[in-house]
Design a protein around this motif. Sequence first.
Motif, mmCIF file in Angstrom:
data_model
loop_
_atom_site.group_PDB
_atom_site.id
_atom_site.type_symbol
_atom_site.label_atom_id
_atom_site.label_comp_id
_atom_site.label_asym_id
_atom_site.label_seq_id
_atom_site.Cartn_x
_atom_site.Cartn_y
_atom_site.Cartn_z
ATOM 1 N N PRO A 146 62.433 45.722 32.577
ATOM 2 C CA PRO A 146 62.167 44.387 32.308
ATOM 3 C C PRO A 146 63.235 43.264 32.312
ATOM 4 C CG PRO A 146 61.782 45.809 30.491
ATOM 5 C CD PRO A 146 62.186 46.651 31.705
ATOM 6 N N VAL A 147 63.229 41.999 32.716
ATOM 7 C CA VAL A 147 64.033 41.098 32.977
ATOM 8 C C VAL A 147 64.088 40.645 31.524
ATOM 9 C CG1 VAL A 147 64.881 39.020 33.723
ATOM 10 C CG2 VAL A 147 64.060 40.815 35.240
ATOM 11 N N ASN A 148 65.019 40.357 30.785
ATOM 12 C CA ASN A 148 65.224 39.509 29.483
ATOM 13 C C ASN A 148 65.352 38.277 29.625
ATOM 14 O OD1 ASN A 148 65.520 38.847 26.907
ATOM 15 N ND2 ASN A 148 66.532 40.651 26.306
ATOM 16 N N ALA B 150 77.727 42.817 38.766
ATOM 17 C CA ALA B 150 76.503 41.950 39.100
ATOM 18 C C ALA B 150 75.164 42.710 38.366
ATOM 19 C CB ALA B 150 76.175 42.139 40.603
ATOM 20 N N TYR B 151 74.507 42.062 37.538
ATOM 21 C CA TYR B 151 73.341 42.145 37.017
ATOM 22 C C TYR B 151 72.051 41.939 37.927
ATOM 23 C CZ TYR B 151 69.404 41.848 33.778
ATOM 24 O OH TYR B 151 68.402 41.785 33.066
ATOM 25 N N GLY B 152 71.310 42.736 38.224
ATOM 26 C CA GLY B 152 70.209 42.503 39.085
ATOM 27 C C GLY B 152 69.006 41.974 38.648
ATOM 28 N N VAL B 153 68.266 41.187 39.211
ATOM 29 C CA VAL B 153 66.890 40.737 38.870
ATOM 30 C C VAL B 153 66.247 40.731 39.976
ATOM 31 C CG1 VAL B 153 65.614 38.850 37.934
ATOM 32 C CG2 VAL B 153 67.887 39.024 37.010
ATOM 33 N N VAL B 154 65.328 41.804 40.092
ATOM 34 C CA VAL B 154 64.573 41.930 41.239
ATOM 35 C C VAL B 154 63.287 41.322 41.282
ATOM 36 C CG1 VAL B 154 63.848 43.818 42.631
ATOM 37 C CG2 VAL B 154 65.615 44.281 41.252
ATOM 38 N N THR B 155 63.245 40.102 41.890
ATOM 39 C CA THR B 155 61.934 39.460 41.935
ATOM 40 C C THR B 155 62.043 38.372 43.040
ATOM 41 O OG1 THR B 155 60.492 37.962 40.572
ATOM 42 C CG2 THR B 155 62.746 37.487 40.349
ATOM 43 N N PHE C 136 68.265 46.205 46.945
ATOM 44 C CA PHE C 136 69.060 46.443 48.336
ATOM 45 C C PHE C 136 70.443 45.564 47.948
ATOM 46 C CE2 PHE C 136 70.735 45.746 52.536
ATOM 47 C CZ PHE C 136 71.081 46.989 52.479
ATOM 48 N N VAL C 137 70.032 44.105 47.861
ATOM 49 C CA VAL C 137 71.208 43.113 48.056
ATOM 50 C C VAL C 137 72.118 43.407 46.803
ATOM 51 C CG1 VAL C 137 72.008 40.623 47.636
ATOM 52 C CG2 VAL C 137 70.234 41.419 49.357
ATOM 53 N N VAL C 138 71.538 43.734 45.676
ATOM 54 C CA VAL C 138 72.403 43.898 44.268
ATOM 55 C C VAL C 138 73.206 45.396 44.693
ATOM 56 C CG1 VAL C 138 72.395 44.026 41.884
ATOM 57 C CG2 VAL C 138 70.367 43.077 43.158
ATOM 58 N N ASN C 139 72.450 46.223 44.928
ATOM 59 C CA ASN C 139 73.090 47.646 45.247
ATOM 60 C C ASN C 139 74.262 47.406 46.239
ATOM 61 O OD1 ASN C 139 71.903 49.088 43.201
ATOM 62 N ND2 ASN C 139 70.283 49.456 44.564
ATOM 63 N N CYS D 58 72.403 38.513 40.128
ATOM 64 C CA CYS D 58 72.206 38.387 41.459
ATOM 65 C C CYS D 58 70.553 38.768 41.539
ATOM 66 C CB CYS D 58 72.737 39.690 42.044
ATOM 67 S SG CYS D 58 72.430 39.567 43.775
ATOM 68 N N VAL D 59 69.979 37.717 42.018
ATOM 69 C CA VAL D 59 68.431 37.531 42.082
ATOM 70 C C VAL D 59 67.980 38.008 43.646
ATOM 71 C CG1 VAL D 59 66.223 36.562 41.653
ATOM 72 C CG2 VAL D 59 68.307 35.808 40.476
#
Lengths: 363, 363, 363, 363
Positions: free
Chosen positions: D127-129, D337-342, D324-327, D318-319
């Motif tokens: 979950p994204v906070n 980098a903190y990834g938000v996958v959406t 993939f992009v965040v990794n 990083c959204v």
Amino acid sequence: MPDSPSTSPDFSGPPFKGAPPARFEPLPADGVLPEGFFSTSNLPTYLHVGGRWLAPTRPRMDCVVVQRHDGLETIEPRRLRRGDLVAMGEAEDGSDGIVVYAKGFLGGGHGANEFRFMSTEVSRERPVNYEELAARVGEEKRRGGYLVWVVGPALVHSRARADFEWFIRQGYVQAVLAGNAVAVHDIEAAIFGTTLGMSSTGHPTEGGHGLHMRAINRIRAAGSIERAVESGLIRSGIMYALVTQGVPFVLAGSIRDDGPLPGVYSHTLEAQDAMREHTVKATGAIFVATALHAIAVGNMLPAFYLGESGAAPLMTICVDQTEFVVNKLKDRGTHQAYGVVTNAQDFMHVLRFYTERWEQGSP
Amino acid sequence: MPDSPSTSPDFSGPPFKGAPPARFEPLPADGVLPEGFFSTSNLPTYLHVGGRWLAPTRPRMDCVVVQRHDGLETIEPRRLRRGDLVAMGEAEDGSDGIVVYAKGFLGGGHGANEFRFMSTEVSRERPVNYEELAARVGEEKRRGGYLVWVVGPALVHSRARADFEWFIRQGYVQAVLAGNAVAVHDIEAAIFGTTLGMSSTGHPTEGGHGLHMRAINRIRAAGSIERAVESGLIRSGIMYALVTQGVPFVLAGSIRDDGPLPGVYSHTLEAQDAMREHTVKATGAIFVATALHAIAVGNMLPAFYLGESGAAPLMTICVDQTEFVVNKLKDRGTHQAYGVVTNAQDFMHVLRFYTERWEQGSP
Amino acid sequence: MPDSPSTSPDFSGPPFKGAPPARFEPLPADGVLPEGFFSTSNLPTYLHVGGRWLAPTRPRMDCVVVQRHDGLETIEPRRLRRGDLVAMGEAEDGSDGIVVYAKGFLGGGHGANEFRFMSTEVSRERPVNYEELAARVGEEKRRGGYLVWVVGPALVHSRARADFEWFIRQGYVQAVLAGNAVAVHDIEAAIFGTTLGMSSTGHPTEGGHGLHMRAINRIRAAGSIERAVESGLIRSGIMYALVTQGVPFVLAGSIRDDGPLPGVYSHTLEAQDAMREHTVKATGAIFVATALHAIAVGNMLPAFYLGESGAAPLMTICVDQTEFVVNKLKDRGTHQAYGVVTNAQDFMHVLRFYTERWEQGSP
Amino acid sequence: MPDSPSTSPDFSGPPFKGAPPARFEPLPADGVLPEGFFSTSNLPTYLHVGGRWLAPTRPRMDCVVVQRHDGLETIEPRRLRRGDLVAMGEAEDGSDGIVVYAKGFLGGGHGANEFRFMSTEVSRERPVNYEELAARVGEEKRRGGYLVWVVGPALVHSRARADFEWFIRQGYVQAVLAGNAVAVHDIEAAIFGTTLGMSSTGHPTEGGHGLHMRAINRIRAAGSIERAVESGLIRSGIMYALVTQGVPFVLAGSIRDDGPLPGVYSHTLEAQDAMREHTVKATGAIFVATALHAIAVGNMLPAFYLGESGAAPLMTICVDQTEFVVNKLKDRGTHQAYGVVTNAQDFMHVLRFYTERWEQGSP
């Protein structure tokens, strides 16, 4: 792919030394555990019982440790009855008489000051060492290991079907765990030359959308997959190779199933029980192009097997088109999974190529 | 999202005019069809019987049309018995007395000379028209439609749980089809505030890996989800809202299941039967973050429902993180699926926002 | 992969017959077009000029057609000067004297009543016909075609490097379009045996994060990639093969670049100009594991080339790990792209295997 | 999202104590470094110079530390001239007089015995906070931070355009780094109401494929984006908001560019230089839906900024639609980098919603 040596803990030191005996309590009702039960992981685990440290048989995660007259066994709660004795406690460090001995099984933490590139564990950008994979697979065969293949239907859609047959015939497959669809597509290919109405070169065929239903119907008429092989209705493919080579398989049902084919376990708990008889024997596992079955098997697969010199890591290879399934598997506790991010068809082709080469080179 | 008007075919013109009567043949054995049976799709279908064109009830794909004394019904082959009469033929153009009337249901072919950008149907780069989505969902409620939600556990992991509760309470949910894990995670959240041991803000908790097993155990001790709600063990969440609002749900089992919870259909064919009682009533369907259940429901969901003025497209929204699931759904025949490529949590949040706004604006 | 025959339109029928002459207007200022200019696509296009139908040379999308004393040319607006004459109009059907003749280049619409599975064009579940791919690639070589390879750094990270060298040496590569990173990783591998500090078997090495900077520095000291090959600093790999075989390459710069290496076009418009000198000659194109370069080349690549018997489809193969890049390419107008959804390393290995087999079988 | 406190190392203890002085050597030629140069990372770094420990200004990875008369500076090798003095050595532990002080910046290694679920760092299932994200973004504004937004065209395609305008107007954006396409799509939307010829509700429009070329042409005719805003040609959108609010932006060119628009840096090294003037000021960064620009900025963004109490982690969000992009960003060294996958559209909508709520709640 990590290759840790086998490990046997030193019971004379911490965290074993001085630990109290493990506690056991009876089930208050069939399938209902006492509050405070110990919930298992897939890692080597030891309980302090009668002054000795015992490892429960048939390890897997999300189960309980049950005291039987002849020792300890890891069992699904749903299979237990009122009065059965289960281990209690949440601590894994010995303070409840239970030690989860993960050393060498969870991968190392990074050092504190180590800046580097390519730090994610699973990535399409990381080269796959097929030579090493082939050697590992070859070693399993050579030393009489038990290699469990867990496969999804993409392996049949694509032209990997012939390559998988080759692995079955050459003795690299001790059990196959799959779903109804794998068998349906494989048999549609054997009878009609298509999968979901698509030709082996990827073109749709006229009237193709009903062909899988017609294939299922012929097997139902034959009575079983085995009889369809005997009668000559099925003359090629994965199911043909499994039946003629005597390799056991479990076809586990799902709500997606058409048919289903005779022999499919439509009851999911019966399917789990049948699958587990293979995972408890596994010395290696290869998952190809399946999320549902990979995670189901991951749930019941130990991270280790007991070899001659103690617990050794259980080689777990997970092949999928994206990093997602491998990461999901790791996120559900199968930390030992080694991810190969590629297409099922190409994986089987290249692994076979290197395995053939390994065979030529191995003494 | 395509919005075709309802269509009723003109039976006095082609391909209906001059078509022969449909043929029926008996099953040679229980669950075994006669060779040459007609395999259904999810599209409006008419059979020429007794000089009239009849549409079978309970339409779905991958089934057969059975002649009952009171008409035609679409039924899974496994449910049929020796002697049951099924429609025969492979042609869908009337030449076997059967017409699949897809006009308006398969999307238009492109014109021949039309160069343009953004031609793929499902893409993360295509804006989602939430206003239109919300209006469609709102209209379903206003006209007393039957909106079936098919949801995966990501909806609970993420913070969409509260938003889904809102939709349930506001009357936008007529049935929920899901798996054991959705209920397990939801109940873990209700009892312990975590899902798979992870807090609602995404942080792992100490000893968290056993919490879902402890949650399952408490429900097993309570006897059922319903009793756990009554007793106050479950005081919030999706299952709580469903039970207290009297919204029906089907929890279908899979081989991935831990537990399972009481009430889960562990037999996949019983689960299919239970699910289908809802899909035959559906006037709309929303799939969120599930591949297994989306495809299972896609298999049994018609592309249309019968409204007052004929067959109307059945709104089918499929929300997933990548294009893959929607395309897979389309590749397995659910061509009408409209893809929303996003995160489940964000989808629920934004759809709720727009639905609340629609409520304020709607007369 | 579609294989349409060459087509020459019949200018005596519609939409050509009776069309007015094309209109041309001068640029009001350098690099500024007159309002109402005709914007090109990548499809065969004909203009009605002086009573004849002329096809502009150097076709590509998103440009304009310029009247030169010796004919018509497709040119980027930025390269034009005040007074240059460009074709006007938005219609593509002849009504402005311009016909875009897409017949056979955009794929057919589906028939109206055609229910089938696997209808999406690009899918990891569709088998790749490597035999056909290899035969196509082989035919390009045999008939003296101009095959342009557009490659990303994943091809070097993974062990595809040696396979790509093989294709270069065997004459299957007429030009390579890539970025700085491809050359940097390849040269890091040639000098240090690593890429981004990771060994060829995927393991990080000590102090590896600076190795690509050290590799770049050595080439800068040598003066050029060519001189580094001559001096023996680079003794293997892709750049080595290109230089020693005399195959032209364009290394286009990007804001991601470290260094950059000598010879990289750091000005993006100069890079575009250099790349286009190859795309105008192309009879085939293979994109492997690159989004930026694939789309850049897709922008300037015609959907056809002019063969002896008219416009023939230009084989465009796009290999990527997911469907996304191919669909993005199609969404930006490169409709002819044939998608291969797999890992770059495995693609190169399998394509080489089949190409070697094709060589043995071809007369 | 990790939130470590600021850290200042203790220079009186290890690894600082007893370290030799850092060594410096001159460049042998323009842009060519002496062999054995020290290659920088993005982590806090200290050099032992004249008995003191100095941190070079303008830190970034893949550069060198240059001795200027007034101190140490981190500089791209291409900008250096013969005779410039650069720090030497590969060790980061003080043995060469250089310490990379990563403590608190690389995330903790896991403990050895810690079995848990959800162990991957970036996952769509986490979950994204948004409350925390909004509070962080709000804090940047409140304390006068410098928040750099790096955005891709998907943000304009989708309906996030209006939400991004809101953030610009409200003072949450101190600089925007993007490419030509972002401005082109935004301006096409401002002038024609479409992006790539697709309406804001996702439908293609007639003749739409040339609209982005017509938009570019109008701006070229106007002379610059700024003048097009002044003249009233552009009356809405991202570029309009940036120009009218006086927020600086850098449009970096790429080989994919059509046009380009006036003001785009078509020379990639000039673009890097312009971008870096913003990254050296950054106290936070948000990347939305861009791989090329995210990695380019990641290359030059320090993992920290110098606050009042020492080096503090530089919030880097990083959204992207997939992990993939965040990794990839992490694999190229941007570990923070903190990834938000959406989906970009939904992210902007939800973040705005929570930021508005934060504004109401903040004192």
